[in-house]
Design a protein around this motif. Structure first.
Motif, mmCIF file in Angstrom:
data_model
loop_
_atom_site.group_PDB
_atom_site.id
_atom_site.type_symbol
_atom_site.label_atom_id
_atom_site.label_comp_id
_atom_site.label_asym_id
_atom_site.label_seq_id
_atom_site.Cartn_x
_atom_site.Cartn_y
_atom_site.Cartn_z
ATOM 1 N N ARG A 147 0.694 -1.090 -0.074
ATOM 2 C CA ARG A 147 -0.108 0.096 -0.238
ATOM 3 C C ARG A 147 0.967 1.414 -0.117
ATOM 4 N N GLU A 148 1.835 1.235 -0.613
ATOM 5 C CA GLU A 148 2.877 2.306 -1.103
ATOM 6 C C GLU A 148 3.958 2.774 0.345
ATOM 7 N N ASN A 149 2.999 2.918 1.533
ATOM 8 C CA ASN A 149 3.613 3.325 2.922
ATOM 9 C C ASN A 149 3.743 2.391 3.929
ATOM 10 N N CYS A 150 3.312 0.853 3.569
ATOM 11 C CA CYS A 150 3.370 0.394 4.766
ATOM 12 C C CYS A 150 4.235 -0.757 4.713
ATOM 13 N N TYR A 151 5.341 -0.728 5.770
ATOM 14 C CA TYR A 151 6.521 -1.507 5.779
ATOM 15 C C TYR A 151 6.066 -2.845 6.658
ATOM 16 N N LEU A 152 5.931 -4.079 5.980
ATOM 17 C CA LEU A 152 5.642 -5.073 6.887
ATOM 18 C C LEU A 152 6.732 -6.032 7.149
ATOM 19 N N ILE A 153 6.812 -6.175 8.297
ATOM 20 C CA ILE A 153 8.064 -7.251 8.976
ATOM 21 C C ILE A 153 7.457 -8.334 9.371
ATOM 22 N N ALA A 154 7.255 -9.170 8.578
ATOM 23 C CA ALA A 154 6.665 -10.277 9.098
ATOM 24 C C ALA A 154 7.909 -11.785 9.039
ATOM 25 N N ASP A 155 8.106 -12.047 10.027
ATOM 26 C CA ASP A 155 9.537 -12.698 9.996
ATOM 27 C C ASP A 155 9.275 -14.415 9.955
ATOM 28 N N SER A 156 7.853 -14.821 10.045
ATOM 29 C CA SER A 156 7.739 -16.201 9.876
ATOM 30 C C SER A 156 8.138 -16.837 11.029
ATOM 31 N N ASN A 157 8.249 -16.459 12.181
ATOM 32 C CA ASN A 157 8.496 -16.981 13.341
ATOM 33 C C ASN A 157 9.997 -17.235 13.546
ATOM 34 N N HIS A 158 10.954 -16.711 12.840
ATOM 35 C CA HIS A 158 12.287 -16.667 12.948
ATOM 36 C C HIS A 158 12.746 -15.804 13.747
#
Ligand SMILES: Cc1cc2nc3c(=O)[nH]c(=O)nc-3n(C[C@H](O)[C@H](O)[C@H](O)COP(=O)(O)OP(=O)(O)OC[C@H]3O[C@@H](n4cnc5c(N)ncnc54)[C@H](O)[C@@H]3O)c2cc1C
Length: 447
Positions: free
Chosen positions: A389-400
């Motif tokens: 969405r242009e300005n949403c930085y997602l940090i999704a680490d998949s549990n690592h």
């Protein structure tokens, strides 16, 4: 704290990623003369370390079969090492102890660790592996082990203490942390366009940039952003696989043997590396001698005063409930559905006894208290670090991610305009492009 009507940077989640990003971003902004911590607001629906970061075992290691993961972890270990005491980090090292079916995978990890200058010792062959282990622990008795990778760096950190330390650092930089504030939605001027405000249960907060470090709640926030529930993945065979769920949940199995942590010292009286053992040997009950499993199994453990004993875990299991129906709340030890049960205690304590004689007959000291928790996993079980969405930085680490203290630093650099080669292999586009990470023979989904 009164909620501000507008902030430059709004970070969702006061776990490792939200806090690390806030602290490092404050430093970056200041260094570049672009602002400082006062431009940053962290919101959390509960409190600091209320999610996975607050219950994690806290293991920090480099041992990954995927080159991109290894390079990223080497960077994070470097950040932990900047202030071991401050971060409550114990640099005791880490050992991956494996059967023949994993020998070649681990040998390639050892070779590549040499290439990137990450210090480790690699022992091969059943006899040499047993001897090496006995130089550390006189009572080592696990059979069928044909390689030992001993990472000299890494170790573990005390989960909540490290989070409070990060929060203090961030606040000292001027970052505001607003707890008890739940994000309920996003506002934008056009469908699918940039987010201009975040809706919370305390009111609306306008913002220029959003960072999401929501851990097990990643799917909830993903859904609020109206991102796709399924993805198309280009497989190694070149075929496109449609309708793969973007998020699934796994239940992580951890617990504590309530004995004196001093019980697990090395022959020379030191605290040992974190031990991770995978095995193809049949596992028998230390309680009644019955067969627990003749399938591959794995455990990890360490003496830990924070948990009050020998703490560790075993391979997690995938939750087969439809992701939309999984109750993430109440989270962790408060969950009625996803805390470990007797089966875990039986398996894990028996596996401890399988590995070291000192744990034989200790089953009764297993701490019968809720532990473990769930994690949200991506389609390939590797992180997604990307902008939506242009300005949403997602940090999704998949549990690592507990070990990934450095990711927030790299994200902060990206937010300030400096692209990171270490984060590049974790973009969302890898699914459609088939740029997938190699898969190992480990029984764990994150090795
Ligand atoms: C039992 C267990 C053991 C683990 N052991 C290890 C380990 O040894 N080593 C390792 O590297 N990793 C480990 N992990 C994985 C690691 O803990 C996670 O990958 C990491 O902590 C995720 O950090 P995070 O900051 O993304 O999320 P979290 O720490 O979960 O923080 C997310 C925060 O977001 C908040 N939040 C969620 N939704 C909203 C909303 N709508 N509005 C406002 N706030 C919201 C939550 O309250 C929470 O505080 C383990 C995980 C579990 C469950």
């Amino acid at each position: 704290m009164a909620i501000p009507s507008h902030v430059k940077y709004l970070i969702i989640g006061a776990g490792i990623h939200g806090l690390s990003t806030s602290y490092h971003l404050a430093q970056q902004l200041k260094a570049q003369g672009k602002g400082d911590g006062r431009d940053i607001l962290v919101v959390d629906k509960s409190g600091i370390a209320a999610g996975a970061s607050g219950i994690a075992c806290g293991v920090v290691r480099n041992n990954y079969f995927q080159p991109a993961m290894r390079e990223l972890m080497a960077h994070s270990v470097g950040v932990w090492e900047t202030d071991p005491e401050g971060y409550s980090y114990h640099p005791v090292g880490y050992m991956q102890i494996s059967p023949e079916s994993m020998h070649e995978d681990v040998a390639s990890i050892a070779r590549q660790q040499k290439d990137i200058g990450y210090e480790s010792t690699f022992i091969e062959g059943e006899k040499d592996s047993a001897e090496y282990m006995k130089t550390l622990f006189h009572d080592w008795q696990a059979k069928g082990i044909t390689s030992v990778l001993h990472e000299k760096r890494g170790g573990y950190a005390n989960n909540t203490k490290a989070m409070y330390a990060l929060a203090t650092r961030a606040e000292n930089e001027g970052v505001r942390i607003l707890t008890g504030c739940t994000v309920t939605g996003f506002k934008s001027d056009s469908a699918g366009g940039a987010i201009r405000a975040v809706e919370t249960d305390k009111g609306e907060i306008g913002c220029d940039q959003v960072v999401i470090g929501a851990g097990p709640w990643a799917k909830t926030v993903w859904d609020m952003l109206e991102l796709p529930k399924t993805v198309t993945i280009k497989g190694a065979d070149g075929n496109m696989h449609d309708n793969v769920p973007m998020w699934i949940y796994w239940s992580l199995q951890e617990g504590t043997l309530g004995v004196d942590p001093e019980l697990q010292k090395t022959n020379d009286g030191k605290f040992p590396p974190v031990i991770h053992v995978d095995s193809n040997e049949p596992l028998y009950s230390d309680f009644d001698g019955s067969l627990i499993t003749d399938q591959m199994w794995g455990i990890y453990y360490k003496p830990d005063f924070h948990f009050g004993g020998i703490q560790g875990g075993a391979a997690p299991y995938a939750i087969d409930t439809a992701p939309d129906d999984v109750a993430v709340d109440p989270y962790g030890v408060d969950s009625p559905d996803f805390v470990v049960g007797e089966d875990f205690a039986h398996m894990w304590t028996s596996a401890l006894a399988h590995c070291q004689k000192r744990f034989e007959g200790q089953f009764e000291f297993y701490k019968n208290e809720p532990s473990g928790g769930i994690g949200s996993f991506t389609p390939d079980s590797f992180p997604v670090f990307d902008v939506f969405r242009e300005n949403c930085y997602l940090i999704a680490d998949s549990n690592h991610g507990y070990k990934m203290l450095g990711v927030g630093k790299l994200v902060a650099e990206e937010l300030c305009g400096q692209q990171s080669a270490l984060l590049e292999p974790f973009r969302f586009s890898r699914y459609a492009e088939g740029k997938l990470h190699p898969v190992s023979n480990s029984p764990f989904p994150w090795s």
